[in-house]
Design an enzyme around this catalytic site. Structure first.
Site, PDB file in Angstrom:
ATOM      1  CB  SER A  99      12.526  -3.083 -21.091  1.00 24.40           C
ATOM      2  OG  SER A  99      13.090  -2.900 -19.813  1.00 24.40           O
ATOM      3  CG  HIS A 100      15.701   2.325 -19.956  1.00 23.37           C
ATOM      4  ND1 HIS A 100      16.880   3.040 -20.026  1.00 23.37           N
ATOM      5  CD2 HIS A 100      14.747   3.226 -19.639  1.00 23.37           C
ATOM      6  CE1 HIS A 100      16.660   4.305 -19.733  1.00 23.37           C
ATOM      7  NE2 HIS A 100      15.373   4.448 -19.497  1.00 23.37           N
ATOM      8  CG  PHE A 101      15.157   3.103 -24.397  1.00 21.16           C
ATOM      9  CD1 PHE A 101      13.864   3.073 -23.902  1.00 21.16           C
ATOM     10  CD2 PHE A 101      16.005   4.119 -23.990  1.00 21.16           C
ATOM     11  CE1 PHE A 101      13.413   4.066 -23.044  1.00 21.16           C
ATOM     12  CE2 PHE A 101      15.559   5.095 -23.130  1.00 21.16           C
ATOM     13  CZ  PHE A 101      14.271   5.071 -22.653  1.00 21.16           C
ATOM     14  CE1 TYR A 125      20.029  -1.523 -15.816  1.00 21.52           C
ATOM     15  CE2 TYR A 125      19.056  -2.460 -13.841  1.00 21.52           C
ATOM     16  CZ  TYR A 125      20.145  -1.944 -14.509  1.00 21.52           C
ATOM     17  OH  TYR A 125      21.358  -1.859 -13.878  1.00 21.52           O
ATOM     18  CG  ASN A 136      20.201   4.544 -21.764  1.00 21.15           C
ATOM     19  OD1 ASN A 136      19.695   5.164 -20.835  1.00 21.15           O
ATOM     20  ND2 ASN A 136      19.610   4.458 -22.964  1.00 21.15           N
TER      21      ASN A 136
END
Length: 303
Positions: A222-224, A219, A229
């Site tokens: 994509s975050h971010f 993740y 984070n």
């Protein structure tokens, strides 16, 4: 002048908020009046990445995923305003989080969010979800837009949100309770197991566990992309799993199936970054007739 009612497909949603695959949990925003309300749906498929992270044929949508879907729709109530589009947001607090019925793969969740206030970069409101006209989940949310909030904070007295841990609580003796033992007691598995080891455990009472966050987790890109984070719902799920282990560590409840029903006073006080270790302190207060209740605190670098 009458409010303009808007709708958003997936590409439009991504213009408004920063969530991306595999962290985007909205399919279509069917109705939205910026700074007032938004409605959407989320289709849950058997092929989604988290569905198979549990050793059971009782496939379901995890409560923390429901929280994230509700949160993302709530973001659309204020990020759809032209002056707010594209801002990064931070989950801050959730109250009265209810999970009324299980959600299964193959179902369509209809969500509706209402913005009650948006001031100084702080948004407050409520969200609820229905399937076939029956209410299945709800929460009250407080979300912060840091770029707006911290500009205001510079003009206000500074208040600290974190506190130090009592050293006697944060330095338990080392024990041999790693992934293998955790999996001996819980049904969670990759990619839905968010505990790495246990540093202290008293079955039926307390658990102190750790989750280590490395940039290789799926993740972070994509975050971010510009500010990696840990998504808030994964922090919440880590806390839930630590709490579950307080009673799943009892031999008579080992590897029992569980279902979350309500969460109270959920607060996310700071970002967790790649390279951080999250220390989870869970306490079981009561366990009666199959219903467990208690609390969890989590810390990074003793804060």
């Amino acid at each position: 002048m009458e409010d303009q009612v808007l709708s958003f497909n997936t590409a439009d949603i991504m213009e408004c908020q920063q969530n991306r695959y595999p962290m985007l949990f909205l399919d279509q925003v069917t109705e939205c009046v910026p700074l007032k309300y938004a409605k959407c749906y989320k289709l849950f498929s058997y092929d989604e990445w988290y569905v198979h992270g549990y050793e059971s044929l009782n496939y379901k949508v995890w409560s923390s995923v429901q929280i994230e879907a509700m949160t993302q729709l709530f973001l659309m109530t204020f990020l759809t305003a032209d002056e707010n589009k594209g801002y990064v947001t931070a989950s801050n607090k959730f109250e009265n989080v209810q999970f009324i019925k299980d959600i299964k793969p193959g179902q369509k969740l209809n969500l509706e969010a209402r913005l009650d206030s948006f001031r100084h970069g702080i948004a407050r409101g409520i969200v609820y979800g229905e399937i076939n006209g029956l209410k299945v989940c709800s929460l009250e949310a407080t979300i912060v837009v840091p770029d707006i909030f911290y500009k205001i904070q510079k003009r206000l007295p500074v208040k600290t949100l974190s506190r130090k841990v009592d050293p006697s609580r944060s330095s338990p003796s080392k024990i041999n309770f790693g992934i293998d033992k955790i999996r001996d007691h819980m049904l969670f598995k990759y990619p839905w197991l968010f505990l790495d080891n246990v540093s202290h455990i008293e079955p039926g009472k307390v658990v102190k566990a750790n989750k280590l966050f490395t940039y290789n987790e799926k993740y972070f890109p994509s975050h971010f992309p510009s500010d990696p984070n840990v998504p808030g719902f994964i922090i919440i799920e880590s806390c839930i799993q630590a709490f579950l282990l307080t009673f799943l560590s009892l031999n008579q409840h080992k590897k029992s199936e569980t279902a979350n029903r309500s969460l109270k006073n959920v607060q996310l006080k700071r970002k967790i970054l790649p390279g951080d270790i999250l220390e989870l302190h869970a306490r079981l207060d009561t366990f009666k007739e199959g219903v467990a209740s208690g609390s969890v605190e989590s810390f990074v670098n003793s804060e």
